[in-house]
Design an enzyme around this catalytic site. Sequence first.
Site, short mmCIF file in Angstrom:
data_model
loop_
_atom_site.label_atom_id
_atom_site.label_comp_id
_atom_site.label_asym_id
_atom_site.label_seq_id
_atom_site.Cartn_x
_atom_site.Cartn_y
_atom_site.Cartn_z
CD GLN A 1 73.22 39.55 63.45
OE1 GLN A 1 72.34 38.73 63.66
NE2 GLN A 1 74.43 39.41 63.94
N GLY B 1 77.74 42.98 67.72
CA GLY B 1 78.33 43.44 68.97
C GLY B 1 77.48 44.48 69.65
CG HIS B 2 74.77 44.23 72.12
ND1 HIS B 2 73.86 44.84 71.29
CD2 HIS B 2 74.40 42.93 72.18
CE1 HIS B 2 72.98 43.95 70.88
NE2 HIS B 2 73.28 42.79 71.40
CG ASP C 1 76.17 48.51 64.28
OD1 ASP C 1 76.67 47.66 65.03
OD2 ASP C 1 76.29 48.47 63.03
CE LYS D 1 70.17 44.67 68.93
NZ LYS D 1 70.73 45.29 67.72
#
Length: 426
Positions: free
Chosen positions: A226, A43-44, A13, A16
């Site tokens: 991750q 998730g992004h 988190d 990125k």
Amino acid sequence: MPAIVLVGAQWGDEGKGKATDLLGNTGEVIDYVVKFNGGNNAGHTVVIGSEKYALHLLPSGILTPGVTPVIGNGVVVDLSVLFEELDALRARGVDTSRLLVSASAHVIPPYNRTLDKVTERFLGSRKIGTTGRGIGPTYADKMNRIGIRIQDLYDEKILEQKVTGALEQKNQLLVKVYNRRAVEIREVLDELLGYADRLKPMVADTGLLLNQALDDGKTVLMEAGQATLLDVDHGTYPFVTSSNAISAGACTGTGIPPTRIDRVMAVVKAYTTRVGEGPFPTELLDADGEWLRTQGAEFGVTTGRPRRCGWYDSVIARYAARVNGVSDFVLTKLDTLTGRERIPVCVAYDVNGVRHDEMPMTQTDFHHAVPVYEEFDGWSDDITGCRSFEDLPKEAQTYVRAVESLSGARISAIGVGPERSQIVQL
């Protein structure tokens, strides 16, 4: 041409997408963005103007025109989630036609989603904090050589043999240990085969294509799911994910050899967060932690769970720099710290009276690590409009330089807001 690896330096988190944006802002043309590990357990969030996109399984490159997004062989794929995400993006006008999926990527079958959930409940107080999406059981099947790959959907005889063999084991667990009903073979086959025709145009030998792309002078960005401290080998085991989320995992998860990697970028938050169970030395279980959570909107993209929050930990940043071979850090969410009078940074750990400047060797010592803090002056000026390092308040500049000197690699950019344009380059 460049093969660039992008990893998270903490527990995930970190944002990125900012590093991808940085490359675009510096004129670097990214031709391929490859997800190389994990599944839909990460998730992004990508903000483009007034639009916000939450991606779970798809690589972030799917939102960039002209980029070929790739799901590599190291990913485990829930086909229902894949098509849900694709349909949602298409409904918003996003072109998803360039997506490629490795023929060697493993499929998450429905029985592994069930096993993941019941196993976590069975563990009780010893739970890992899994998302319950079948990721771990599918990676276990891969290692046990009873997994199902994308390519198996196109040979029904092999697919049936594999599903039958897997269920001979899985149904014993479901029925005799967890008191659940047995899964029918035909039920699984029908679900998986139902996706085969729609999936087929996307399936490719992605390892070959990516190496050919590099030969042709294209730029390939390999994007981790991750983060470093969740890596199954190098993270805070057993409170980790089921795959290799460090830079070395990019090679096994894509088929691109290590000799072709030119740069390793690591994204690190200006403070620290994690989700799930496990040790977290700088965690704040007080008003400061709640302040960080509120200011930073720290809730999981995939699960919605509140993230655990704490101050910046330079020990784990140095560790991430070492195990990933980090060439440069992208520091995100510096704007979240605006308004603090003083900002602590963890510079070392105290473990039973012994100072540790590097990660303790054992899980036991890490569990007992107490942060040693150094404090820095905060700032109150809004920094979301800053676009150069000199625009930042002097206190923010001092904070960034201190974090850089403590973290083992240079900081090449700073995120000062959620939007793609809110980047300060150094």
